[in-house]
Design an enzyme around this catalytic site. Structure first.
Site, PDB file in Angstrom:
ATOM      1  N   GLU A 200      66.705   5.264  29.721  1.00 49.56           N
ATOM      2  CA  GLU A 200      67.828   5.675  28.869  1.00 49.56           C
ATOM      3  C   GLU A 200      68.563   4.435  28.382  1.00 49.56           C
ATOM      4  O   GLU A 200      68.625   3.434  29.097  1.00 49.56           O
ATOM      5  CB  GLU A 200      68.837   6.522  29.674  1.00 49.56           C
ATOM      6  CG  GLU A 200      68.528   7.997  29.726  1.00 49.56           C
ATOM      7  CD  GLU A 200      69.516   8.781  30.598  1.00 49.56           C
ATOM      8  OE1 GLU A 200      69.292   9.972  30.793  1.00 49.56           O
ATOM      9  OE2 GLU A 200      70.486   8.187  31.087  1.00 49.56           O
ATOM     10  N   PHE A 202      71.652   2.210  28.031  1.00 49.43           N
ATOM     11  CA  PHE A 202      72.805   2.063  28.913  1.00 49.43           C
ATOM     12  C   PHE A 202      74.070   2.250  28.094  1.00 49.43           C
ATOM     13  O   PHE A 202      74.314   1.512  27.137  1.00 49.43           O
ATOM     14  CB  PHE A 202      72.803   0.680  29.576  1.00 49.43           C
ATOM     15  CG  PHE A 202      74.010   0.438  30.445  1.00 49.43           C
ATOM     16  CD1 PHE A 202      74.158   1.115  31.650  1.00 49.43           C
ATOM     17  CD2 PHE A 202      74.992  -0.470  30.062  1.00 49.43           C
ATOM     18  CE1 PHE A 202      75.274   0.893  32.459  1.00 49.43           C
ATOM     19  CE2 PHE A 202      76.106  -0.697  30.868  1.00 49.43           C
ATOM     20  CZ  PHE A 202      76.239  -0.013  32.063  1.00 49.43           C
ATOM     21  N   LYS A 237      79.590   8.727  43.404  1.00 45.22           N
ATOM     22  CA  LYS A 237      80.996   9.125  43.238  1.00 45.22           C
ATOM     23  C   LYS A 237      81.864   8.804  44.456  1.00 45.22           C
ATOM     24  O   LYS A 237      81.403   8.891  45.589  1.00 45.22           O
ATOM     25  CB  LYS A 237      81.063  10.629  42.966  1.00 45.22           C
ATOM     26  CG  LYS A 237      80.340  11.033  41.699  1.00 45.22           C
ATOM     27  CD  LYS A 237      79.959  12.492  41.711  1.00 45.22           C
ATOM     28  CE  LYS A 237      79.023  12.800  40.563  1.00 45.22           C
ATOM     29  NZ  LYS A 237      78.335  14.093  40.727  1.00 45.22           N
ATOM     30  N   ARG A 292      72.713  23.040  42.653  1.00 47.05           N
ATOM     31  CA  ARG A 292      73.203  23.264  44.025  1.00 47.05           C
ATOM     32  C   ARG A 292      74.716  23.157  44.030  1.00 47.05           C
ATOM     33  O   ARG A 292      75.325  22.808  43.029  1.00 47.05           O
ATOM     34  CB  ARG A 292      72.640  22.166  44.927  1.00 47.05           C
ATOM     35  CG  ARG A 292      72.981  20.776  44.345  1.00 47.05           C
ATOM     36  CD  ARG A 292      72.688  19.648  45.287  1.00 47.05           C
ATOM     37  NE  ARG A 292      72.697  18.352  44.630  1.00 47.05           N
ATOM     38  CZ  ARG A 292      73.756  17.575  44.501  1.00 47.05           C
ATOM     39  NH1 ARG A 292      74.932  17.966  44.931  1.00 47.05           N
ATOM     40  NH2 ARG A 292      73.655  16.398  43.910  1.00 47.05           N
TER      41      ARG A 292
END
Ligand code: ADP
Ligand code: ADP
Ligand code: MG
Length: 454
Positions: A200, A202, A237, A292
């Site tokens: 991808e 950046f 995170k 999830r």
């Protein structure tokens, strides 16, 4: 027959799920590794089964042992939590074949969107913007190099099966590309048993914005607004908040609609999260879907007043969602700090060991999800999350103040944690203004290190 749920996980999320199941009047079965014998989830569940040795492979990733435990204790549902087998379509298929309800989406949905590279193609086909990058996985390093040249540096090489911020490399030039490719493929193979990679562009200093969605088997789809998870260290995170300070109503609606569109396209059932990057111009790009429950789900529960885990369980037992889109309203502001067993002031070294004493903060609008207690020994085998501290207040300013006080009054003795580090962030002027992106912590660390060296 009584409803009985096996929780195929450990730590705070196992405790969280046991509580939700108990509130619904369901019985619970915990599973544990040898190292986790004294863990809180084992004590809180109605029954507990040891499923193997300390290494995740021997226990929490041991599909046969987990299924045997479920069958022998008479469970009719399995909740996978996050990590471990939560997004493993092979495991989910085995659960389905045993006629046990999986508290999550179908194995089919997971195989459609669980692979991050396949998810990109799916998003693209549904008209949802993705980050410019490779079409599918890359067959070899030379092909990757060509694609990287075409996109222009910097690029990111990412593992198709990656998660938890691992299996991602940033590459800034042709010279770096080949070795980074080999290294990332190897890391992906060892961490996820799958070496496939994709590329991808950046995006410089983006915001990480994700949308919580939830759907039942009757075709009701609801989005529960966004979480801003831009406060990250090494793509992992650390602090999450909702609502985000950077979304206006139009952008919020657009991203929410994109999330629902993609979930519907794969007939997704149960809770899920669609992750996006938002650049400085306000353009958004889908990056992946987590099929999830997520670590940071309490932030959404705080601002909506809805219990996501209880809904997950009810949905798996065939019930309809207990709310409609129009019932989901944002109330106030919530922030979560992940409290980790790591020495944040000194390079984030992991700090397993015995917790000698704990004092938890509390009061109105303060929530702690944790599995630790005084005398608990943090094993070195699993991830470092000790507790999640979540505050909820009418405004962001008040939430920050509440978080500062909660961190100040949160005492963990015996091991080093990142509590002091989180406290520093809560006082940072840019964070207070809401002006931060995924590069914040890397910049902040340079300051902390400089101070340490003085
Ligand atoms: P979230 O996406 O809920 O914010 P994280 O990315 O922090 O959570 O991941 C939560 C836990 O799940 C971590 O322990 C992480 O290592 C693990 N995890 C996430 N994705 C995967 C995956 N694809 N494979 C294995 N473990 C994963
Ligand atoms: P994981 O499966 O490990 O959660 P993600 O694809 O969700 O991996 O990416 C994790 C984090 O890495 C993102 O939240 C973001 O901070 C960073 N990241 C991922 N892709 C890009 C990108 N193309 N440009 C900039 N940052 C990115
Ligand atoms: Mg992610």
């Amino acid at each position: 027959m009584k409803n009985k749920i096996l929780i195929a996980n450990r730590g705070e999320i196992a405790v969280r799920i046991i509580r939700a199941a108990k509130e619904l009047g369901y019985e619970t079965v915990a599973v544990y590794s040898v190292a986790d014998q004294q863990s809180l989830h084992v004590k809180l569940a109605d029954e507990a089964v040891c499923i193997g040795g300390n290494k995740s492979k021997e226990s929490y990733l041991n599909m046969n042992n987990i299924l045997s435990a479920a069958i022998s204790t008479g469970c009719n549902a399995i909740h996978p939590g996050y990590g471990f087998l939560a997004e493993n379509s092979e495991f989910v298929e085995m659960v389905e074949r045993c006629n046990i309800a999986f508290i999550g989406p179908s194995s089919k949905s997971i195989s459609l969107i669980g692979d991050k590279s396949a998810a990109r193609s799916l998003a693209k086909a549904n008209g949802i913007p993705i980050v410019e990058g490779s079409d599918g996985v890359i067959s070899d390093a030379q092909e990757g190099l060509k694609i990287a040249k075409k996109i222009g540096y910097p690029v990111m090489i990412k593992a198709s099966s990656g998660g938890g911020g691992r299996g991602i490399s940033i590459v800034r030039s042709d010279e770096e590309f080949l070795s980074a490719f080999e290294r990332t493929a190897m890391e992906a193979e060892t961490s996820f048993g799958d070496a496939s990679l994709y590329i991808e562009r950046f995006i410089e200093s983006p915001k990480h914005i994700e949308i919580q969605i939830i759907a039942d088997a009757k075709g009701n789809y609801v989005h529960m607004f966004e979480r801003d998870c831009s406060m990250q260290r090494r793509n992992q995170k650390m602090i999450e908040e909702a609502p985000s300070t950077i979304l206006n109503e139009l952008l919020r609606r657009k991203i929410g609609m994109a999330a629902i569109k993609l979930a519907k396209a794969i007939h997704y059932v149960n809770a899920g999260t669609l992750e996006f990057l938002v650049d400085s111009k306000g353009s958004f790009y889908f990056i992946e879907m987590n099929t999830r429950i997520q670590v940071e789900h309490p932030v959404t529960e705080a601002i909506t007043g809805l219990d996501i885990v209880k809904e997950q369980i009810k949905i798996a037992y065939g019930k309809e969602l207990s709310f409609k889109q129009r019932d989901v309203k944002v109330n106030g502001h919530a922030i979560e700090c992940r409290i980790n067993a790591e020495d944040a002031m000194h390079g984030f070294m992991p700090t397993p060991g015995k917790i000698t004493n704990i004092l938890f903060p509390g009061g109105m609008g303060v929530r702690i999800d944790t599995h630790i207690y005084p005398g608990y020994e943090v094993p070195p085998f699993y991830d470092s999350l000790l507790a999640k501290l979540i505050v909820h207040a009418p405004t962001r300013r008040e939430a920050i103040k509440k978080m500062r006080i909660a961190l100040e009054q949160f005492v963990i003795e015996g091991i080093s944690t990142n509590i002091e580090y989180q406290y520093l962030i809560m006082h940072n002027p840019d964070f207070i203004k809401g002006q931060y992106d995924t590069g914040f912590i890397a910049r902040f660390n340079t300051l902390v290190e400089a101070e340490n060296n003085e």
